[in-house]
Scaffold this motif. Structure first.
Motif, short mmCIF file in Angstrom:
data_model
loop_
_atom_site.label_atom_id
_atom_site.label_comp_id
_atom_site.label_asym_id
_atom_site.label_seq_id
_atom_site.Cartn_x
_atom_site.Cartn_y
_atom_site.Cartn_z
N LEU A 1 175.65 -35.02 32.79
CA LEU A 1 175.62 -35.76 34.05
C LEU A 1 174.28 -35.56 34.76
N PRO A 2 173.78 -36.60 35.42
CA PRO A 2 172.56 -36.43 36.20
C PRO A 2 172.85 -35.61 37.45
N PRO A 3 171.80 -35.17 38.15
CA PRO A 3 172.03 -34.46 39.40
C PRO A 3 172.87 -35.31 40.36
N PRO A 4 173.99 -34.79 40.84
CA PRO A 4 174.86 -35.61 41.69
C PRO A 4 174.29 -35.80 43.09
N ARG A 5 174.69 -36.88 43.70
CA ARG A 5 174.32 -37.14 45.08
C ARG A 5 175.46 -36.61 45.96
N LEU A 6 175.22 -35.48 46.59
CA LEU A 6 176.22 -34.82 47.41
C LEU A 6 175.68 -34.58 48.81
N ASP A 7 176.58 -34.58 49.77
CA ASP A 7 176.27 -34.11 51.11
C ASP A 7 176.45 -32.60 51.09
N LEU A 8 175.35 -31.87 51.05
CA LEU A 8 175.39 -30.42 50.88
C LEU A 8 175.23 -29.69 52.20
N ALA A 9 176.04 -28.65 52.38
CA ALA A 9 175.85 -27.73 53.49
C ALA A 9 174.83 -26.67 53.06
N PRO A 10 174.20 -26.00 54.01
CA PRO A 10 173.31 -24.89 53.63
C PRO A 10 174.09 -23.85 52.82
N PRO A 11 173.46 -23.22 51.84
CA PRO A 11 174.16 -22.25 50.99
C PRO A 11 174.37 -20.91 51.70
N LEU B 1 185.26 -10.53 48.92
CA LEU B 1 183.83 -10.54 48.60
C LEU B 1 182.93 -10.37 49.82
N GLU B 2 183.48 -9.96 50.94
CA GLU B 2 182.62 -9.77 52.12
C GLU B 2 181.62 -8.64 51.93
N GLY B 3 181.91 -7.69 51.06
CA GLY B 3 181.03 -6.54 50.91
C GLY B 3 179.98 -6.67 49.83
N VAL B 4 179.97 -7.77 49.09
CA VAL B 4 179.02 -7.88 47.98
C VAL B 4 177.63 -8.23 48.49
N ASP B 5 176.65 -8.07 47.63
CA ASP B 5 175.28 -8.45 47.94
C ASP B 5 175.14 -9.95 47.72
N PRO B 6 175.04 -10.75 48.79
CA PRO B 6 174.98 -12.21 48.60
C PRO B 6 173.74 -12.68 47.87
N GLY B 7 172.70 -11.85 47.83
CA GLY B 7 171.49 -12.25 47.14
C GLY B 7 171.65 -12.37 45.64
N LEU B 8 172.76 -11.87 45.09
CA LEU B 8 173.01 -11.95 43.66
C LEU B 8 173.66 -13.27 43.24
N PHE B 9 174.07 -14.06 44.22
CA PHE B 9 174.88 -15.24 43.94
C PHE B 9 174.20 -16.51 44.46
N HIS B 10 174.62 -17.62 43.88
CA HIS B 10 174.03 -18.93 44.22
C HIS B 10 175.16 -19.89 44.58
N PRO B 11 175.58 -19.92 45.85
CA PRO B 11 176.67 -20.82 46.23
C PRO B 11 176.20 -22.26 46.43
N VAL B 12 177.10 -23.17 46.13
CA VAL B 12 176.92 -24.59 46.45
C VAL B 12 178.12 -25.01 47.29
N ILE B 13 177.86 -25.64 48.43
CA ILE B 13 178.92 -26.09 49.33
C ILE B 13 178.73 -27.58 49.58
N ALA B 14 179.77 -28.35 49.27
CA ALA B 14 179.73 -29.80 49.46
C ALA B 14 180.56 -30.20 50.67
N ARG B 15 180.08 -31.21 51.39
CA ARG B 15 180.75 -31.70 52.58
C ARG B 15 181.32 -33.10 52.34
N ARG B 16 182.32 -33.43 53.14
CA ARG B 16 182.83 -34.79 53.21
C ARG B 16 183.21 -35.06 54.66
N GLY B 17 182.63 -36.08 55.24
CA GLY B 17 182.91 -36.37 56.64
C GLY B 17 182.49 -35.25 57.57
N GLY B 18 181.42 -34.54 57.20
CA GLY B 18 180.93 -33.45 58.03
C GLY B 18 181.68 -32.15 57.88
N GLU B 19 182.68 -32.09 56.99
CA GLU B 19 183.50 -30.90 56.79
C GLU B 19 183.18 -30.28 55.43
#
Length: 253
Positions: A124-134, A153-171
């Motif tokens: 798949l090509p790179p998708p067109r998503l409404d992304l929130a900041p990671p 997971l509140e205690g983990v080192d967030p620098g080790l991970f790469h989150p992606v957050i997608a929005r719909r209708g601003g949510e």
């Protein structure tokens, strides 16, 4: 790039998964990932991780004595941490280990499918998503809204991970997580809130995680799929590497 064999994908994915368990353990009080003879046990005594990550991966192709020693070591590790509820992970092809688990009173609880791919095989090509900041806190809030226990997971080192957050209708409605080990990227916790499902967001988030992993220099990607997610990941380009069966002690509830 030279074709990546399924056996190599399985090894890469397993190593990445175990490394992710260690990263989670570093952020949970008293937790540890124990590499014992024939088994790697992730031991999480404290909530909320206790309810999610007490899993032990049993090595394949052990002889009778090695299997018995591995199961003894696994049971001792969890007993020492006062953790009665854990899952023993075994490959579907490992009939002997499954028989030994059943002989000890374990029952099959659930199963996932190991999957992997070379990033060059992305369909798949790179998708067109409404992304929130990671943002890590935003990712964790969405994880809880999707059913994870509060505080996970509140205690983990967030620098080790790469989150992606997608929005719909601003949510914020869909998310997934990348975790790299060497040039393999493990993809975890891909999920969409119920009211936003059936719109292709899970597929798009997964595809974006693989594209991002390739941009970071990863050659392969790996994950464990539920039955509901298998088709999503296959559409992205992931290959079936076989089921992983999860056995639990029959008296663990």
């Amino acid at each position: 790039m030279t074709a990546v064999l399924d056996t190599d994908l399985m090894v890469r994915g397993t190593q990445t998964m175990l490394a992710s368990w260690a990263a989670y353990a570093d952020g949970s009080p008293g937790a540890a990932v124990l590499r014992l003879g024939g088994v790697t046990a992730a031991v999480f005594p404290a909530e909320p991780e206790r309810s999610v990550y007490n899993n032990a991966l049993l090595a394949p192709d052990l002889d009778r004595t090695e299997r018995a020693d591995a199961l003894d070591a696994m049971e001792s590790a969890y007993a020492s941490a006062a953790v009665p509820r854990f899952a023993a992970w075994v490959r579907e092809a490992d009939r002997a280990m499954q028989a030994d688990l059943r002989a000890r009173g374990y029952r099959l609880d659930t199963a996932t499918r190991a999957m992997g791919m070379a990033v060059d095989d992305l369909r798949l090509p790179p998708p067109r998503l409404d992304l929130a900041p990671p943002d890590w806190s935003a990712y964790l809030r969405l994880l809880v809204r999707d059913g994870a226990p509060a505080g996970l997971l509140e205690g983990v080192d967030p620098g080790l991970f790469h989150p992606v957050i997608a929005r719909r209708g601003g949510e914020d409605v869909a998310a997934g997580l990348g975790f790299d080990l060497g040039d393999d990227s493990g993809i975890f916790n891909v999920g969409t809130l119920p009211h936003a499902r059936l719109r292709g967001l899970g597929t798009a988030v997964t595809a974006l995680l693989v594209h991002d992993a390739a941009a970071r220099g990863c050659r392969t990607a790996s994950l464990q799929a539920t039955a509901m997610g298998e088709g999503v990941y296959a559409a992205v380009g992931f290959r079936d590497l076989g089921r992983i069966l999860e056995f639990v002690p029959s008296d663990a509830g």
